[in-house]
Scaffold this motif. Structure first.
Motif, PDB file in Angstrom:
ATOM      1  N   SER A  54       0.816  -1.203   0.000  1.00  0.00           N
ATOM      2  CA  SER A  54       0.000   0.000   0.000  1.00  0.00           C
ATOM      3  C   SER A  54       0.853   1.258   0.000  1.00  0.00           C
ATOM      4  O   SER A  54       1.842   1.356   0.723  1.00  0.00           O
ATOM      5  CB  SER A  54      -0.919   0.001   1.230  1.00  0.00           C
ATOM      6  OG  SER A  54      -1.820   1.080   1.159  1.00  0.00           O
ATOM      7  N   ASN A  60       0.101   5.126   0.605  1.00  0.00           N
ATOM      8  CA  ASN A  60      -0.938   6.028   1.070  1.00  0.00           C
ATOM      9  C   ASN A  60      -0.596   7.471   0.742  1.00  0.00           C
ATOM     10  O   ASN A  60       0.563   7.875   0.805  1.00  0.00           O
ATOM     11  CB  ASN A  60      -1.150   5.868   2.574  1.00  0.00           C
ATOM     12  CG  ASN A  60      -1.936   4.627   2.901  1.00  0.00           C
ATOM     13  OD1 ASN A  60      -1.750   3.591   2.292  1.00  0.00           O
ATOM     14  ND2 ASN A  60      -2.815   4.725   3.860  1.00  0.00           N
ATOM     15  N   VAL A 109      -4.769   9.842  -5.060  1.00  0.00           N
ATOM     16  CA  VAL A 109      -4.974   8.423  -5.394  1.00  0.00           C
ATOM     17  C   VAL A 109      -5.140   8.298  -6.901  1.00  0.00           C
ATOM     18  O   VAL A 109      -4.461   7.503  -7.562  1.00  0.00           O
ATOM     19  CB  VAL A 109      -6.200   7.833  -4.661  1.00  0.00           C
ATOM     20  CG1 VAL A 109      -6.557   6.461  -5.217  1.00  0.00           C
ATOM     21  CG2 VAL A 109      -5.957   7.757  -3.154  1.00  0.00           C
ATOM     22  N   GLY A 158      -9.949   4.376  -8.418  1.00  0.00           N
ATOM     23  CA  GLY A 158     -10.245   4.675  -7.027  1.00  0.00           C
ATOM     24  C   GLY A 158     -11.735   4.699  -6.777  1.00  0.00           C
ATOM     25  O   GLY A 158     -12.524   5.055  -7.657  1.00  0.00           O
ATOM     26  N   ARG A 189     -14.659   3.544  -0.112  1.00  0.00           N
ATOM     27  CA  ARG A 189     -14.815   2.244   0.536  1.00  0.00           C
ATOM     28  C   ARG A 189     -15.739   2.362   1.748  1.00  0.00           C
ATOM     29  O   ARG A 189     -15.823   3.423   2.371  1.00  0.00           O
ATOM     30  CB  ARG A 189     -13.454   1.700   0.976  1.00  0.00           C
ATOM     31  CG  ARG A 189     -12.458   1.534  -0.141  1.00  0.00           C
ATOM     32  CD  ARG A 189     -12.923   0.520  -1.164  1.00  0.00           C
ATOM     33  NE  ARG A 189     -11.950   0.429  -2.260  1.00  0.00           N
ATOM     34  CZ  ARG A 189     -12.061  -0.408  -3.263  1.00  0.00           C
ATOM     35  NH1 ARG A 189     -13.085  -1.225  -3.350  1.00  0.00           N
ATOM     36  NH2 ARG A 189     -11.149  -0.420  -4.217  1.00  0.00           N
ATOM     37  N   GLY A 216     -12.372   5.061   3.572  1.00  0.00           N
ATOM     38  CA  GLY A 216     -11.230   5.469   2.762  1.00  0.00           C
ATOM     39  C   GLY A 216     -11.575   5.527   1.292  1.00  0.00           C
ATOM     40  O   GLY A 216     -12.707   5.230   0.876  1.00  0.00           O
ATOM     41  N   TYR A 217     -10.601   5.904   0.493  1.00  0.00           N
ATOM     42  CA  TYR A 217     -10.721   5.948  -0.960  1.00  0.00           C
ATOM     43  C   TYR A 217      -9.507   5.220  -1.502  1.00  0.00           C
ATOM     44  O   TYR A 217      -8.363   5.604  -1.208  1.00  0.00           O
ATOM     45  CB  TYR A 217     -10.748   7.403  -1.436  1.00  0.00           C
ATOM     46  CG  TYR A 217     -10.903   7.578  -2.929  1.00  0.00           C
ATOM     47  CD1 TYR A 217     -12.159   7.534  -3.520  1.00  0.00           C
ATOM     48  CD2 TYR A 217      -9.796   7.809  -3.746  1.00  0.00           C
ATOM     49  CE1 TYR A 217     -12.311   7.711  -4.889  1.00  0.00           C
ATOM     50  CE2 TYR A 217      -9.933   7.989  -5.115  1.00  0.00           C
ATOM     51  CZ  TYR A 217     -11.200   7.942  -5.682  1.00  0.00           C
ATOM     52  OH  TYR A 217     -11.345   8.108  -7.037  1.00  0.00           O
ATOM     53  N   THR A 218      -9.725   4.143  -2.253  1.00  0.00           N
ATOM     54  CA  THR A 218      -8.614   3.328  -2.725  1.00  0.00           C
ATOM     55  C   THR A 218      -8.830   2.835  -4.151  1.00  0.00           C
ATOM     56  O   THR A 218      -9.959   2.691  -4.612  1.00  0.00           O
ATOM     57  CB  THR A 218      -8.377   2.082  -1.843  1.00  0.00           C
ATOM     58  OG1 THR A 218      -9.436   1.141  -2.066  1.00  0.00           O
ATOM     59  CG2 THR A 218      -8.312   2.424  -0.376  1.00  0.00           C
ATOM     60  N   GLU A 243      -2.026  -1.157  -3.566  1.00  0.00           N
ATOM     61  CA  GLU A 243      -3.190  -0.367  -3.186  1.00  0.00           C
ATOM     62  C   GLU A 243      -2.732   1.084  -3.058  1.00  0.00           C
ATOM     63  O   GLU A 243      -1.753   1.371  -2.378  1.00  0.00           O
ATOM     64  CB  GLU A 243      -3.736  -0.837  -1.840  1.00  0.00           C
ATOM     65  CG  GLU A 243      -4.871   0.025  -1.334  1.00  0.00           C
ATOM     66  CD  GLU A 243      -5.241  -0.258   0.099  1.00  0.00           C
ATOM     67  OE1 GLU A 243      -6.440  -0.237   0.394  1.00  0.00           O
ATOM     68  OE2 GLU A 243      -4.322  -0.497   0.926  1.00  0.00           O
ATOM     69  N   ALA A 299      -4.077   4.544  -1.614  1.00  0.00           N
ATOM     70  CA  ALA A 299      -5.162   4.821  -0.678  1.00  0.00           C
ATOM     71  C   ALA A 299      -5.010   6.141   0.050  1.00  0.00           C
ATOM     72  O   ALA A 299      -3.896   6.616   0.281  1.00  0.00           O
ATOM     73  CB  ALA A 299      -5.228   3.699   0.365  1.00  0.00           C
ATOM     74  N   ASN A 336      -6.439   7.106   3.725  1.00  0.00           N
ATOM     75  CA  ASN A 336      -6.978   6.354   4.855  1.00  0.00           C
ATOM     76  C   ASN A 336      -7.363   7.328   5.965  1.00  0.00           C
ATOM     77  O   ASN A 336      -6.504   8.034   6.486  1.00  0.00           O
ATOM     78  CB  ASN A 336      -5.890   5.384   5.333  1.00  0.00           C
ATOM     79  CG  ASN A 336      -6.402   4.328   6.258  1.00  0.00           C
ATOM     80  OD1 ASN A 336      -7.317   4.551   7.033  1.00  0.00           O
ATOM     81  ND2 ASN A 336      -5.783   3.172   6.196  1.00  0.00           N
TER      82      ASN A 336
END
Length: 138
Positions: A76, A78, A85, A103, A106, A110-112, A124, A126, A128
Motif C-alpha cells: 500500500s 498512502n 490516489v 479509485g 470504501r 477510505g478511498y482506494t 493499493e 489509498a 486512509n
C-alpha cells in the motif's frame, strides 16, 4: 525483537522488466541494482523494496507457490487525498500497470484503487481516514 519492517522482498520473473516499470515508469530511484539478480529501492526512511529474480529467491527461501489468482498480499502507498490516489493510478497506468482498478469510496471510509505490477503484485493506492492514516504519510 523491535516492532518494525526493514525489507519487503518480492520474487520477480524478469528483473529488467520490473526495473523498467518501477524506475523508468514510476520514477523511483534504485539504491542497488545487480543485473540478473536484484533491484533494491529505498521506499521509506528505514524500509527497502527488494525485487529479486525468482530463481535466486527460491534458491534461498524455498519453492514458490504458483497457480491462478492474485498473490495473497497487497503493498500500500498512502496519500493525503482522493485526487492524489487518482493521479498515482494514472501514473501507474502510463507506466504499463495492468490491471488498474480506479479509485472508489470504501465502506470503511477510505478511498482506494489498485494496480498490478509486471509480476501481478497488487499495489493499493489509498487515502486512509483517522489517526492510523496519518501515521503513514510523510
Amino acid at each position: 525483537m523491535d516492532q518494525r519492517l526493514s525489507f519487503v522482498t518480492l520474487a520477480v520473473r524478469d528483473l529488467e522488466r520490473s526495473r523498467t516499470f518501477y524506475v523508468d515508469g514510476l520514477g523511483w530511484e534504485a539504491a542497488v541494482h545487480v543485473e540478473g539478480d536484484v533491484l533494491m529501492i529505498q521506499v521509506g526512511e528505514h524500509v527497502v523494496l527488494s525485487l529479486w529474480v525468482a530463481e535466486h529467491f527460491e534458491g534461498e527461501v524455498g519453492p514458490i507457490v504458483r497457480g491462478e489468482g492474485v498473490a495473497p498480499i497487497t503493498l500500500s502507498h498512502n496519500v493525503a487525498t482522493a485526487a492524489e490516489v487518482d493521479a498515482v493510478l494514472e501514473t501507474a497506468r502510463a507506466a504499463g500497470a495492468d490491471p488498474v482498478h480506479p479509485g472508489e469510496e470504501r465502506e470503511w471510509g477510505g478511498y482506494t484503487g489498485y494496480f498490478g505490477d509486471p509480476d501481478g503484485y497488487r499495489w493499493e493506492i489509498a487515502t486512509n481516514p483517522g489517526p492510523i492514516g496519518q501515521v503513514v504519510l510523510p
